[in-house]
Design a protein around this motif. Sequence first.
Motif, PDB file in Angstrom:
ATOM      1  N   ASN A   8       0.830  -1.199   0.000  1.00 38.30           N
ATOM      2  CA  ASN A   8       0.000   0.000   0.000  1.00 38.30           C
ATOM      3  C   ASN A   8       0.871   1.259   0.000  1.00 38.30           C
ATOM      4  O   ASN A   8       0.640   2.172  -0.786  1.00 38.30           O
ATOM      5  N   ARG A  13      -2.408  -0.475  -5.997  1.00 42.65           N
ATOM      6  CA  ARG A  13      -3.828  -0.277  -5.764  1.00 42.65           C
ATOM      7  C   ARG A  13      -4.626  -1.325  -6.520  1.00 42.65           C
ATOM      8  O   ARG A  13      -4.160  -1.898  -7.496  1.00 42.65           O
ATOM      9  N   ILE A  14      -5.865  -1.501  -6.077  1.00 43.70           N
ATOM     10  CA  ILE A  14      -6.816  -2.361  -6.775  1.00 43.70           C
ATOM     11  C   ILE A  14      -7.942  -1.440  -7.228  1.00 43.70           C
ATOM     12  O   ILE A  14      -8.543  -0.739  -6.414  1.00 43.70           O
ATOM     13  N   LYS A  16     -11.645  -0.298  -9.245  1.00 52.43           N
ATOM     14  CA  LYS A  16     -13.033  -0.706  -8.990  1.00 52.43           C
ATOM     15  C   LYS A  16     -13.435  -1.994  -9.701  1.00 52.43           C
ATOM     16  O   LYS A  16     -14.358  -2.675  -9.278  1.00 52.43           O
ATOM     17  N   GLY A  18     -11.355  -4.525  -9.928  1.00 56.46           N
ATOM     18  CA  GLY A  18     -10.565  -5.591  -9.318  1.00 56.46           C
ATOM     19  C   GLY A  18      -9.206  -5.794  -9.958  1.00 56.46           C
ATOM     20  O   GLY A  18      -8.491  -6.724  -9.615  1.00 56.46           O
ATOM     21  N   HIS A  54      -7.201  -9.778  -2.844  1.00 61.50           N
ATOM     22  CA  HIS A  54      -8.373  -9.511  -2.003  1.00 61.50           C
ATOM     23  C   HIS A  54      -7.971  -8.928  -0.653  1.00 61.50           C
ATOM     24  O   HIS A  54      -8.646  -8.053  -0.117  1.00 61.50           O
ATOM     25  N   LEU A  57      -6.893  -5.158  -1.193  1.00 59.59           N
ATOM     26  CA  LEU A  57      -8.069  -4.300  -1.345  1.00 59.59           C
ATOM     27  C   LEU A  57      -8.793  -4.122  -0.008  1.00 59.59           C
ATOM     28  O   LEU A  57      -9.183  -3.013   0.346  1.00 59.59           O
ATOM     29  N   GLN A  60      -6.939  -1.684   2.051  1.00 55.79           N
ATOM     30  CA  GLN A  60      -7.151  -0.323   1.567  1.00 55.79           C
ATOM     31  C   GLN A  60      -8.544   0.202   1.911  1.00 55.79           C
ATOM     32  O   GLN A  60      -8.723   1.392   2.113  1.00 55.79           O
ATOM     33  N   GLU A  61      -9.509  -0.685   2.029  1.00 57.56           N
ATOM     34  CA  GLU A  61     -10.880  -0.292   2.360  1.00 57.56           C
ATOM     35  C   GLU A  61     -11.137  -0.221   3.866  1.00 57.56           C
ATOM     36  O   GLU A  61     -11.826   0.659   4.341  1.00 57.56           O
ATOM     37  N   ASN A  83     -12.470  -9.607  -7.199  1.00 58.95           N
ATOM     38  CA  ASN A  83     -11.911  -8.699  -6.200  1.00 58.95           C
ATOM     39  C   ASN A  83     -12.436  -7.281  -6.368  1.00 58.95           C
ATOM     40  O   ASN A  83     -11.679  -6.310  -6.344  1.00 58.95           O
ATOM     41  N   LYS A  85     -14.795  -4.121  -4.917  1.00 50.74           N
ATOM     42  CA  LYS A  85     -15.111  -3.617  -3.577  1.00 50.74           C
ATOM     43  C   LYS A  85     -16.450  -4.132  -3.062  1.00 50.74           C
ATOM     44  O   LYS A  85     -16.582  -4.454  -1.884  1.00 50.74           O
TER      45      LYS A  85
END
Length: 100
Positions: A8, A13-14, A16, A18, A54, A57, A60-61, A83, A85
């Motif tokens: 990160n 990054r992932i 939208k 995936g 996964h 992400l 990150q979320e 993957n 969100k």
Amino acid sequence: MDKLEIANRLGYRIDKSGSILNPKGKTIKGHVCKAGYLIFGIKVDGKNKIINVHRLLAYQEYGEAIFEKGIVVRHIDNVKTNNTKTNLKLGTMRDNIMDN
């Protein structure tokens, strides 16, 4: 520092859909591991580190919450390579089993 935190901080990054984006914003290709999850590799201090898409992400979320005892990252639709969100949620192993 956990490898997810490192990835990160490096800027992986992932998006939208995936897809995996490198620090320059370019899409990179991962591959599916034996367990069925999409993964990719980074080098940290000259050593290869495998990153589960996964989990990156979810980090990150949801941040540090993914490291709490008893918490897993769930694929709501049970498709380990989806993957997005909206498909990933945190929960317990029981929640994960109930998703199946």
